[in-house]
Design a protein around this motif. Structure first.
Motif, PDB file in Angstrom:
ATOM      1  N   ALA A  87       0.827  -1.216   0.000  1.00  0.00           N
ATOM      2  CA  ALA A  87       0.000   0.000   0.000  1.00  0.00           C
ATOM      3  C   ALA A  87       0.853   1.254   0.000  1.00  0.00           C
ATOM      4  O   ALA A  87       0.505   2.264  -0.629  1.00  0.00           O
ATOM      5  CB  ALA A  87      -0.938  -0.007   1.201  1.00  0.00           C
ATOM      6  N   GLY A  88       1.974   1.233   0.721  1.00  0.00           N
ATOM      7  CA  GLY A  88       2.824   2.417   0.800  1.00  0.00           C
ATOM      8  C   GLY A  88       2.076   3.611   1.357  1.00  0.00           C
ATOM      9  O   GLY A  88       1.365   3.507   2.355  1.00  0.00           O
ATOM     10  N   PRO A  89       2.169   4.792   0.714  1.00  0.00           N
ATOM     11  CA  PRO A  89       1.484   5.986   1.228  1.00  0.00           C
ATOM     12  C   PRO A  89      -0.033   5.840   1.313  1.00  0.00           C
ATOM     13  O   PRO A  89      -0.677   6.547   2.090  1.00  0.00           O
ATOM     14  CB  PRO A  89       1.879   7.067   0.224  1.00  0.00           C
ATOM     15  N   SER A  90      -0.628   4.938   0.527  1.00  0.00           N
ATOM     16  CA  SER A  90      -2.075   4.736   0.594  1.00  0.00           C
ATOM     17  C   SER A  90      -2.506   4.142   1.929  1.00  0.00           C
ATOM     18  O   SER A  90      -3.682   4.205   2.290  1.00  0.00           O
ATOM     19  CB  SER A  90      -2.547   3.819  -0.539  1.00  0.00           C
ATOM     20  N   TYR A  91      -1.566   3.536   2.648  1.00  0.00           N
ATOM     21  CA  TYR A  91      -1.866   2.964   3.955  1.00  0.00           C
ATOM     22  C   TYR A  91      -2.541   3.998   4.857  1.00  0.00           C
ATOM     23  O   TYR A  91      -3.599   3.744   5.436  1.00  0.00           O
ATOM     24  CB  TYR A  91      -0.573   2.451   4.600  1.00  0.00           C
ATOM     25  N   ALA A  92      -1.934   5.161   4.967  1.00  0.00           N
ATOM     26  CA  ALA A  92      -2.468   6.180   5.862  1.00  0.00           C
ATOM     27  C   ALA A  92      -3.780   6.758   5.341  1.00  0.00           C
ATOM     28  O   ALA A  92      -4.697   7.033   6.114  1.00  0.00           O
ATOM     29  CB  ALA A  92      -1.445   7.294   6.059  1.00  0.00           C
ATOM     30  N   LEU A  93      -3.903   6.937   4.009  1.00  0.00           N
ATOM     31  CA  LEU A  93      -5.110   7.537   3.444  1.00  0.00           C
ATOM     32  C   LEU A  93      -6.331   6.645   3.648  1.00  0.00           C
ATOM     33  O   LEU A  93      -7.383   7.104   4.111  1.00  0.00           O
ATOM     34  CB  LEU A  93      -4.905   7.791   1.946  1.00  0.00           C
ATOM     35  N   GLY A  94      -6.191   5.365   3.313  1.00  0.00           N
ATOM     36  CA  GLY A  94      -7.333   4.463   3.427  1.00  0.00           C
ATOM     37  C   GLY A  94      -7.739   4.209   4.853  1.00  0.00           C
ATOM     38  O   GLY A  94      -8.932   4.136   5.175  1.00  0.00           O
ATOM     39  N   TYR A  95      -6.756   4.076   5.729  1.00  0.00           N
ATOM     40  CA  TYR A  95      -7.050   3.857   7.139  1.00  0.00           C
ATOM     41  C   TYR A  95      -7.734   5.082   7.744  1.00  0.00           C
ATOM     42  O   TYR A  95      -8.725   4.970   8.474  1.00  0.00           O
ATOM     43  CB  TYR A  95      -5.745   3.580   7.880  1.00  0.00           C
ATOM     44  N   ALA A  96      -7.204   6.258   7.440  1.00  0.00           N
ATOM     45  CA  ALA A  96      -7.768   7.486   8.008  1.00  0.00           C
ATOM     46  C   ALA A  96      -9.218   7.671   7.585  1.00  0.00           C
ATOM     47  O   ALA A  96     -10.049   8.153   8.365  1.00  0.00           O
ATOM     48  CB  ALA A  96      -6.933   8.688   7.582  1.00  0.00           C
ATOM     49  N   ALA A  97      -9.541   7.284   6.350  1.00  0.00           N
ATOM     50  CA  ALA A  97     -10.906   7.465   5.851  1.00  0.00           C
ATOM     51  C   ALA A  97     -11.920   6.702   6.691  1.00  0.00           C
ATOM     52  O   ALA A  97     -12.991   7.221   7.021  1.00  0.00           O
ATOM     53  CB  ALA A  97     -10.987   7.036   4.393  1.00  0.00           C
ATOM     54  N   VAL A  98     -11.603   5.450   7.044  1.00  0.00           N
ATOM     55  CA  VAL A  98     -12.566   4.665   7.823  1.00  0.00           C
ATOM     56  C   VAL A  98     -12.530   5.041   9.298  1.00  0.00           C
ATOM     57  O   VAL A  98     -13.543   4.922  10.009  1.00  0.00           O
ATOM     58  CB  VAL A  98     -12.332   3.153   7.642  1.00  0.00           C
ATOM     59  N   LEU A  99     -11.381   5.502   9.793  1.00  0.00           N
ATOM     60  CA  LEU A  99     -11.299   5.906  11.200  1.00  0.00           C
ATOM     61  C   LEU A  99     -12.048   7.210  11.462  1.00  0.00           C
ATOM     62  O   LEU A  99     -12.426   7.490  12.596  1.00  0.00           O
ATOM     63  CB  LEU A  99      -9.833   6.046  11.622  1.00  0.00           C
ATOM     64  N   GLN A 100     -12.247   7.999  10.410  1.00  0.00           N
ATOM     65  CA  GLN A 100     -13.002   9.248  10.555  1.00  0.00           C
ATOM     66  C   GLN A 100     -14.436   9.109  10.051  1.00  0.00           C
ATOM     67  O   GLN A 100     -15.166  10.090   9.964  1.00  0.00           O
ATOM     68  CB  GLN A 100     -12.291  10.369   9.791  1.00  0.00           C
ATOM     69  N   ALA A 101     -14.851   7.872   9.737  1.00  0.00           N
ATOM     70  CA  ALA A 101     -16.197   7.659   9.205  1.00  0.00           C
ATOM     71  C   ALA A 101     -17.260   7.993  10.246  1.00  0.00           C
ATOM     72  O   ALA A 101     -17.133   7.620  11.415  1.00  0.00           O
ATOM     73  CB  ALA A 101     -16.357   6.212   8.757  1.00  0.00           C
ATOM     74  N   PRO A 102     -18.327   8.686   9.857  1.00  0.00           N
ATOM     75  CA  PRO A 102     -19.413   8.998  10.794  1.00  0.00           C
ATOM     76  C   PRO A 102     -20.286   7.782  11.052  1.00  0.00           C
ATOM     77  O   PRO A 102     -20.172   6.755  10.377  1.00  0.00           O
ATOM     78  CB  PRO A 102     -20.203  10.088  10.053  1.00  0.00           C
ATOM     79  N   ARG A 103     -21.145   7.887  12.039  1.00  0.00           N
ATOM     80  CA  ARG A 103     -22.140   6.841  12.285  1.00  0.00           C
ATOM     81  C   ARG A 103     -23.170   6.929  11.176  1.00  0.00           C
ATOM     82  O   ARG A 103     -24.098   7.734  11.228  1.00  0.00           O
ATOM     83  CB  ARG A 103     -22.797   7.050  13.653  1.00  0.00           C
ATOM     84  N   ASP A 104     -23.004   6.085  10.193  1.00  0.00           N
ATOM     85  CA  ASP A 104     -23.743   6.268   8.948  1.00  0.00           C
ATOM     86  C   ASP A 104     -24.848   5.235   8.779  1.00  0.00           C
ATOM     87  O   ASP A 104     -24.969   4.608   7.739  1.00  0.00           O
ATOM     88  CB  ASP A 104     -22.773   6.194   7.765  1.00  0.00           C
ATOM     89  N   LEU A 105     -25.650   5.017   9.824  1.00  0.00           N
ATOM     90  CA  LEU A 105     -26.742   4.057   9.729  1.00  0.00           C
ATOM     91  C   LEU A 105     -27.975   4.725   9.125  1.00  0.00           C
ATOM     92  O   LEU A 105     -28.210   5.924   9.320  1.00  0.00           O
ATOM     93  CB  LEU A 105     -27.084   3.503  11.111  1.00  0.00           C
ATOM     94  N   PRO A 106     -28.789   3.983   8.372  1.00  0.00           N
ATOM     95  CA  PRO A 106     -29.993   4.572   7.773  1.00  0.00           C
ATOM     96  C   PRO A 106     -30.960   5.086   8.843  1.00  0.00           C
ATOM     97  O   PRO A 106     -31.096   4.499   9.922  1.00  0.00           O
ATOM     98  CB  PRO A 106     -30.605   3.389   7.003  1.00  0.00           C
ATOM     99  N   GLU A 107     -31.608   6.183   8.529  1.00  0.00           N
ATOM    100  CA  GLU A 107     -32.631   6.721   9.415  1.00  0.00           C
ATOM    101  C   GLU A 107     -33.913   5.906   9.254  1.00  0.00           C
ATOM    102  O   GLU A 107     -34.088   5.153   8.286  1.00  0.00           O
ATOM    103  CB  GLU A 107     -32.904   8.195   9.079  1.00  0.00           C
ATOM    104  N   ALA A 108     -34.811   6.046  10.220  1.00  0.00           N
ATOM    105  CA  ALA A 108     -36.092   5.342  10.166  1.00  0.00           C
ATOM    106  C   ALA A 108     -36.822   5.686   8.865  1.00  0.00           C
ATOM    107  O   ALA A 108     -36.927   6.852   8.484  1.00  0.00           O
ATOM    108  CB  ALA A 108     -36.956   5.719  11.368  1.00  0.00           C
ATOM    109  N   GLY A 109     -37.301   4.660   8.179  1.00  0.00           N
ATOM    110  CA  GLY A 109     -38.036   4.857   6.939  1.00  0.00           C
ATOM    111  C   GLY A 109     -37.174   4.861   5.692  1.00  0.00           C
ATOM    112  O   GLY A 109     -37.706   4.785   4.584  1.00  0.00           O
ATOM    113  N   GLN A 110     -35.844   4.979   5.853  1.00  0.00           N
ATOM    114  CA  GLN A 110     -34.971   4.942   4.686  1.00  0.00           C
ATOM    115  C   GLN A 110     -34.868   3.509   4.163  1.00  0.00           C
ATOM    116  O   GLN A 110     -34.825   2.558   4.948  1.00  0.00           O
ATOM    117  CB  GLN A 110     -33.559   5.438   5.037  1.00  0.00           C
ATOM    118  N   PRO A 111     -34.817   3.316   2.839  1.00  0.00           N
ATOM    119  CA  PRO A 111     -34.639   1.961   2.303  1.00  0.00           C
ATOM    120  C   PRO A 111     -33.278   1.414   2.694  1.00  0.00           C
ATOM    121  O   PRO A 111     -32.287   2.144   2.743  1.00  0.00           O
ATOM    122  CB  PRO A 111     -34.762   2.159   0.794  1.00  0.00           C
TER     123      PRO A 111
END
Length: 470
Positions: free
Chosen positions: A205-229
């Motif tokens: 991965a090289g430099p992509s190691y930090a980019l890909g990891y950081a993206a998921v570590l900063q991910a919000p609580r992204d669960l669907p709201e009530a009524g969303q498909p």
């Protein structure tokens, strides 16, 4: 030839949002309904090989390397976020012709898939998630400051010492950088082979190691709201997995979702398989494994032009990426580079190479050349095609050191030191072996890739010794 239960490897071009092309490497095996597997960071689809072997009788398993990991090109963004990685899932599904699919993801893979499902739920019949992170704001701030420092190639391989320590202690503490009794994990290990497999993925991965990891570590609580498909989703955990506790952080499960805690990883895996078998759709058109640039039918990796009359073999211990020139068809030797089959002796290597060329070549070869000891293999291949052998090309003579992984990662230091010496000497460093240093040969990024190729080489000394040293 391979059957459907054999894991095969492929490359395919996908489209980025800006219209540019990006290469994706993926593994495939199995039969029946398609199942997408998205790996965790900082791994590659290689981590799923044991799982693919178990699940191939039930599904056609398709496991891509996520952008920047394994052998997949990175995203064309300086700082991609988790939504960019989710969009990359859709781009891959579009490229292989799957409008909808069942999916499984572990840790980072689960975060990417659930993010993708929220934004395009119709693309998934169901998802099984091996752990799902519900980071607090405090955790995200701490991760941003400490978890993913930039991955910088150093001229003497210092970054490899850090990489080994980073991966080794990941099984001892969570987060890895907080080495304290309060952060100990319940099942620490010192398995050199397990650590080495992860280190190889970080190196790839090289430099992509930090980019890909950081993206998921900063991910919000992204669960669907009530009524969303939403597709039906199962989130599992097991004792010893730090994300199992995050199941209790989910305040409200979307309709059709479920969670389950297990004692053992095998129990969580079995639950995921059962969920997928129950909820996966009736199936979509299965993509054909393309005969694209990258792998022969017997899974030998190649670069260049199949219609070229010039076939070239790199020296044992190297890889096609360091020997390829325009106008050539360059092969990774068995047990080298990205080639899957291995050879115990020159006869086996010759048989594997001949089988690959019989399916790859679209023109009769006019030249077959090789570097170093591979010149001998090239001469034997030339004879099989009725060609005059090319002159023997002198190549690196230095015996490759013992690179068997050890608990302290010293094999990485040996590999990097060998690669650096190779750039300046034609053998063991001495006044007699001094040679002009090729342009760029000591560039840290090149030395890093050369070290990775060296670590991937299997049986290089055996092959060289059997062929002789030109």
């Amino acid at each position: 030839m391979t059957d459907s239960m054999t894991i095969t490897r492929h490359f395919i071009d996908v489209r980025n949002p800006d219209g540019s092309a990006r290469r994706v490497h993926y593994r495939r095996a199995g039969q029946g309904r398609p199942l997408l597997l998205v790996h965790q960071s900082p791994r590659s689809s290689a981590e799923y090989e044991p799982l693919i072997e178990k699940w191939a009788p039930h599904f056609t398993c398709i496991a891509p390397d996520t952008p920047g990991f394994g052998e997949s090109d990175p995203l064309p963004h300086a700082a991609p976020d988790v939504k960019d990685y989710a969009e990359a899932v859709f781009a891959f599904l579009d490229a292989i012709g799957l409008p909808q699919v069942a999916a499984y993801g572990f840790h980072s893979g689960a975060i990417i898939l659930i993010t993708a499902a929220k934004h395009a739920p119709q693309r998934f019949s169901t998802i099984a998630a091996g752990g799902y992170a519900m980071w607090t704001d405090e955790e995200r701030r701490a991760f941003a400051a400490n978890y993913t420092p930039p991955y910088v190639f150093m001229p003497y391989g210092e970054h490899l010492t850090w990489t080994w320590s980073r991966i080794r202690e990941q099984s001892w503490f969570f987060p890895w950088y907080a080495a304290s009794d309060a952060n100990r994990l319940p099942f620490p290990h010192d398995d050199a082979l397990k650590n080495h497999a992860m280190v190889m993925d970080v190196m790839a991965a090289g430099p992509s190691y930090a980019l890909g990891y950081a993206a998921v570590l900063q991910a919000p609580r992204d669960l669907p709201e009530a009524g969303q498909p939403t597709p039906p989703v199962l989130i599992t955990g097991y004792d010893g997995d730090p994300l199992t506790a995050h199941i209790d952080r989910i305040e409200r499960l979307p309709q059709g979702w479920a969670t389950a805690k297990h004692k053992l990883p095998e129990e969580a895996e079995a639950a995921a398989l059962s969920w997928l078998q129950t909820h996966a759709g009736d199936g979509q058109p299965l993509p054909r494994a393309p005969d694209d640039e990258g792998y022969s039918l017997n899974q030998l990796h190649w670069l260049g032009d199949r219609a070229s009359g010039h076939v070239h073999l790199h020296a044992p211990g190297s890889a096609a990426e360091f020997a390829h020139e325009p106008g050539q068809l360059t092969l990774d030797l068995p047990g080298h580079g990205l080639s899957v089959p291995e050879a115990k002796n020159p006869d086996e290597a010759l048989a594997i190479l001949s089988e690959a060329l019989s399916t790859l070549l679209t023109a009769t070869p006019s030249r077959i050349t090789g570097d170093g000891a591979s010149s001998v293999l090239a001469a034997r291949l030339s004879a099989a095609y009725g060609l005059a052998p090319e002159p023997i090309i002198p190549g690196p003579h230095a015996h490759i050191p013992n690179l068997v992984p050890d608990s302290y990662g010293s094999h990485l230091t040996r590999a990097f030191a060998w690669a650096r010496a190779e750039a300046a000497f034609s053998g063991r460093p001495s006044p007699e072996t001094v040679r002009a240093i090729p342009k760029g040969a000591l560039d840290p990024a090149r030395l890093h890739r050369r070290t990775l190729a060296l670590l991937r080489s299997r049986g290089a000394n055996t092959l060289t010794d059997a062929l002789g040293r030109p």
